[in-house]
Design a protein around this motif. Sequence first.
Motif, PDB file in Angstrom:
ATOM      1  N   GLY A   1     -74.269 -26.818  -0.567  1.00  0.00           N
ATOM      2  CA  GLY A   1     -74.295 -26.468  -1.980  1.00  0.00           C
ATOM      3  C   GLY A   1     -75.304 -27.285  -2.753  1.00  0.00           C
ATOM      4  O   GLY A   1     -75.553 -28.453  -2.420  1.00  0.00           O
TER       5      GLY A   1
ATOM      6  N   ARG B   1     -68.366 -25.998  -6.146  1.00  0.00           N
ATOM      7  CA  ARG B   1     -68.325 -26.015  -7.622  1.00  0.00           C
ATOM      8  C   ARG B   1     -67.507 -27.188  -8.138  1.00  0.00           C
ATOM      9  O   ARG B   1     -67.895 -27.864  -9.086  1.00  0.00           O
ATOM     10  CB  ARG B   1     -67.716 -24.696  -8.145  1.00  0.00           C
ATOM     11  CG  ARG B   1     -68.660 -23.520  -8.084  1.00  0.00           C
ATOM     12  CD  ARG B   1     -68.175 -22.371  -8.960  1.00  0.00           C
ATOM     13  NE  ARG B   1     -66.862 -21.894  -8.563  1.00  0.00           N
ATOM     14  CZ  ARG B   1     -66.627 -20.855  -7.749  1.00  0.00           C
ATOM     15  NH1 ARG B   1     -67.638 -20.163  -7.240  1.00  0.00           N
ATOM     16  NH2 ARG B   1     -65.401 -20.498  -7.450  1.00  0.00           N
TER      17      ARG B   1
ATOM     18  N   ARG C   1     -67.049 -22.202  -1.653  1.00  0.00           N
ATOM     19  CA  ARG C   1     -67.696 -22.149  -2.976  1.00  0.00           C
ATOM     20  C   ARG C   1     -66.879 -22.935  -4.005  1.00  0.00           C
ATOM     21  O   ARG C   1     -67.448 -23.598  -4.875  1.00  0.00           O
ATOM     22  CB  ARG C   1     -67.883 -20.695  -3.422  1.00  0.00           C
ATOM     23  CG  ARG C   1     -68.985 -19.989  -2.634  1.00  0.00           C
ATOM     24  CD  ARG C   1     -69.398 -18.673  -3.262  1.00  0.00           C
ATOM     25  NE  ARG C   1     -68.346 -17.678  -3.196  1.00  0.00           N
ATOM     26  CZ  ARG C   1     -68.183 -16.796  -2.195  1.00  0.00           C
ATOM     27  NH1 ARG C   1     -69.030 -16.780  -1.182  1.00  0.00           N
ATOM     28  NH2 ARG C   1     -67.210 -15.920  -2.226  1.00  0.00           N
ATOM     29  N   ARG C   2     -65.543 -22.853  -3.895  1.00  0.00           N
ATOM     30  CA  ARG C   2     -64.713 -23.623  -4.837  1.00  0.00           C
ATOM     31  C   ARG C   2     -64.888 -25.128  -4.621  1.00  0.00           C
ATOM     32  O   ARG C   2     -64.927 -25.894  -5.589  1.00  0.00           O
ATOM     33  CB  ARG C   2     -63.232 -23.241  -4.686  1.00  0.00           C
ATOM     34  CG  ARG C   2     -62.928 -21.864  -5.253  1.00  0.00           C
ATOM     35  CD  ARG C   2     -61.490 -21.428  -4.986  1.00  0.00           C
ATOM     36  NE  ARG C   2     -60.521 -22.362  -5.523  1.00  0.00           N
ATOM     37  CZ  ARG C   2     -59.223 -22.347  -5.212  1.00  0.00           C
ATOM     38  NH1 ARG C   2     -58.763 -21.432  -4.354  1.00  0.00           N
ATOM     39  NH2 ARG C   2     -58.401 -23.225  -5.748  1.00  0.00           N
TER      40      ARG C   2
ATOM     41  N   THR D   1     -69.212 -30.665  -7.629  1.00  0.00           N
ATOM     42  CA  THR D   1     -70.379 -30.791  -8.508  1.00  0.00           C
ATOM     43  C   THR D   1     -69.928 -31.037  -9.946  1.00  0.00           C
ATOM     44  O   THR D   1     -70.447 -31.929 -10.638  1.00  0.00           O
ATOM     45  CB  THR D   1     -71.246 -29.518  -8.401  1.00  0.00           C
ATOM     46  OG1 THR D   1     -71.578 -29.311  -7.026  1.00  0.00           O
ATOM     47  CG2 THR D   1     -72.517 -29.653  -9.226  1.00  0.00           C
ATOM     48  N   GLN D   2     -68.929 -30.259 -10.397  1.00  0.00           N
ATOM     49  CA  GLN D   2     -68.422 -30.452 -11.766  1.00  0.00           C
ATOM     50  C   GLN D   2     -67.869 -31.861 -11.955  1.00  0.00           C
ATOM     51  O   GLN D   2     -68.074 -32.496 -12.995  1.00  0.00           O
ATOM     52  CB  GLN D   2     -67.339 -29.406 -12.049  1.00  0.00           C
ATOM     53  CG  GLN D   2     -66.951 -29.322 -13.513  1.00  0.00           C
ATOM     54  CD  GLN D   2     -68.135 -28.890 -14.375  1.00  0.00           C
ATOM     55  OE1 GLN D   2     -68.781 -27.891 -14.100  1.00  0.00           O
ATOM     56  NE2 GLN D   2     -68.439 -29.674 -15.399  1.00  0.00           N
TER      57      GLN D   2
ATOM     58  N   THR E   1     -77.577 -32.220  -7.157  1.00  0.00           N
ATOM     59  CA  THR E   1     -76.319 -32.631  -6.534  1.00  0.00           C
ATOM     60  C   THR E   1     -76.096 -31.763  -5.304  1.00  0.00           C
ATOM     61  O   THR E   1     -75.965 -30.549  -5.417  1.00  0.00           O
ATOM     62  CB  THR E   1     -75.146 -32.493  -7.530  1.00  0.00           C
ATOM     63  OG1 THR E   1     -75.368 -33.402  -8.615  1.00  0.00           O
ATOM     64  CG2 THR E   1     -73.820 -32.823  -6.863  1.00  0.00           C
TER      65      THR E   1
ATOM     66  N   TYR F   1     -74.192 -26.216  -8.116  1.00  0.00           N
ATOM     67  CA  TYR F   1     -72.920 -25.472  -8.219  1.00  0.00           C
ATOM     68  C   TYR F   1     -72.806 -24.298  -7.241  1.00  0.00           C
ATOM     69  O   TYR F   1     -71.755 -23.659  -7.172  1.00  0.00           O
ATOM     70  CB  TYR F   1     -72.693 -24.892  -9.631  1.00  0.00           C
ATOM     71  CG  TYR F   1     -72.472 -25.864 -10.742  1.00  0.00           C
ATOM     72  CD1 TYR F   1     -71.293 -26.621 -10.813  1.00  0.00           C
ATOM     73  CD2 TYR F   1     -73.415 -26.030 -11.741  1.00  0.00           C
ATOM     74  CE1 TYR F   1     -71.072 -27.499 -11.860  1.00  0.00           C
ATOM     75  CE2 TYR F   1     -73.199 -26.903 -12.791  1.00  0.00           C
ATOM     76  CZ  TYR F   1     -72.026 -27.639 -12.857  1.00  0.00           C
ATOM     77  OH  TYR F   1     -71.808 -28.503 -13.893  1.00  0.00           O
ATOM     78  N   LYS F   2     -73.874 -23.965  -6.507  1.00  0.00           N
ATOM     79  CA  LYS F   2     -73.831 -22.762  -5.675  1.00  0.00           C
ATOM     80  C   LYS F   2     -74.100 -23.093  -4.204  1.00  0.00           C
ATOM     81  O   LYS F   2     -74.819 -24.042  -3.902  1.00  0.00           O
ATOM     82  CB  LYS F   2     -74.911 -21.771  -6.140  1.00  0.00           C
ATOM     83  CG  LYS F   2     -74.603 -21.159  -7.497  1.00  0.00           C
ATOM     84  CD  LYS F   2     -75.611 -20.079  -7.830  1.00  0.00           C
ATOM     85  CE  LYS F   2     -75.391 -19.547  -9.237  1.00  0.00           C
ATOM     86  NZ  LYS F   2     -74.028 -19.026  -9.468  1.00  0.00           N
TER      87      LYS F   2
ATOM     88  N   PRO G   1     -76.560 -31.394 -12.011  1.00  0.00           N
ATOM     89  CA  PRO G   1     -76.121 -30.513 -10.913  1.00  0.00           C
ATOM     90  C   PRO G   1     -77.280 -29.972 -10.077  1.00  0.00           C
ATOM     91  O   PRO G   1     -77.093 -29.680  -8.896  1.00  0.00           O
ATOM     92  CB  PRO G   1     -75.378 -29.377 -11.637  1.00  0.00           C
ATOM     93  CG  PRO G   1     -75.796 -29.451 -13.059  1.00  0.00           C
ATOM     94  CD  PRO G   1     -76.163 -30.892 -13.331  1.00  0.00           C
TER      95      PRO G   1
END
Lengths: 64, 64, 64, 64, 64, 64
Positions: free
Chosen positions: E53, C23, C19-20, C26-27, C40, E56-57, C37
């Motif tokens: 993903g 995230r 998950r990190r 994507t960020q 993405t 973000y998820k 996003p």
Amino acid sequence: MPYVNIKVTNEGVSPEQKRRLIRGVTQLLVDTLNKDPKTTFVVIDEVSTDNWGIGYKSVTELRA
Amino acid sequence: MPYVNIKVTNEGVSPEQKRRLIRGVTQLLVDTLNKDPKTTFVVIDEVSTDNWGIGYKSVTELRA
Amino acid sequence: MPYVNIKVTNEGVSPEQKRRLIRGVTQLLVDTLNKDPKTTFVVIDEVSTDNWGIGYKSVTELRA
Amino acid sequence: MPYVNIKVTNEGVSPEQKRRLIRGVTQLLVDTLNKDPKTTFVVIDEVSTDNWGIGYKSVTELRA
Amino acid sequence: MPYVNIKVTNEGVSPEQKRRLIRGVTQLLVDTLNKDPKTTFVVIDEVSTDNWGIGYKSVTELRA
Amino acid sequence: MPYVNIKVTNEGVSPEQKRRLIRGVTQLLVDTLNKDPKTTFVVIDEVSTDNWGIGYKSVTELRA
């Protein structure tokens, strides 16, 4: 949210043919797996005939 | 020894933006998984908008 | 609508670490290229250490 | 029916070198796994040095 | 001699659905680009929902 | 710093065969392009015969 990558040799694929590939693959994923077209990606790679090999030879050699 | 491939449309990504992507992804793998940056590869592919499809349409059509 | 593929060896990456990665990548694309996003994609491949080679050796051999 | 993708930086790989890569990889798959060369594909991608990163830096930076 | 890679989440794709994807993509390449089906490869990757993903998820989070 | 991805069907490739593929591909890149083996990656993907298609059929069908 499928991702589809299509690799073909760069031998004159027209923009209209690319649009037909994109529409056709997306429809197939909708029909077969009920995927959402809004998150279905299709990426087409066109590869130089020097850079694609089959049967020990480059496609450039095969076309010669 | 991670390998990361980033595909984006070829809509004017600058060399500085590419360097930021390379640094950022490498740092993320160091921070999250304790990977060695010396063997962390990042490869960026820039794809023509004719060759990328989403929602049945090419990005060229979506941008028109 | 970027697509990012992260390949790492399958040496115990936890769901939280995945998950990190999702995230963080994507960020990075939002911050660097102003990407959306919602379109993405991040796909993580975990590769057996028998199946990853570097410097003539598999990672299994390197870890031994 | 193997598929092999070779990614290298685009620093002057000649057509003859590409043919050697295609022949060599195909022979390796025949010798090691008894694969049929007629359905063994080799695709070579040449990547701009701006677009390849290692150790936080692009290859363009490393070559400078 | 096209190569097509289809990535979907591993949420119960049946062997029959996989055969439909293979037949459908191959037919699309024959119809659109006049490719030879005997050298048209289709490879399907099924990806864990933890490892995919979007927005973000992970898909695991989105399905929860 | 090449990256090579080899995809084959998962029909009993042994660890020793994988090591031979890794050594052979790495040597080929050293000999042909003078690449540094310490930053030459080889990743082998083994694909289920249900998930690989050629000539409209899955390899599972072809083997039956």
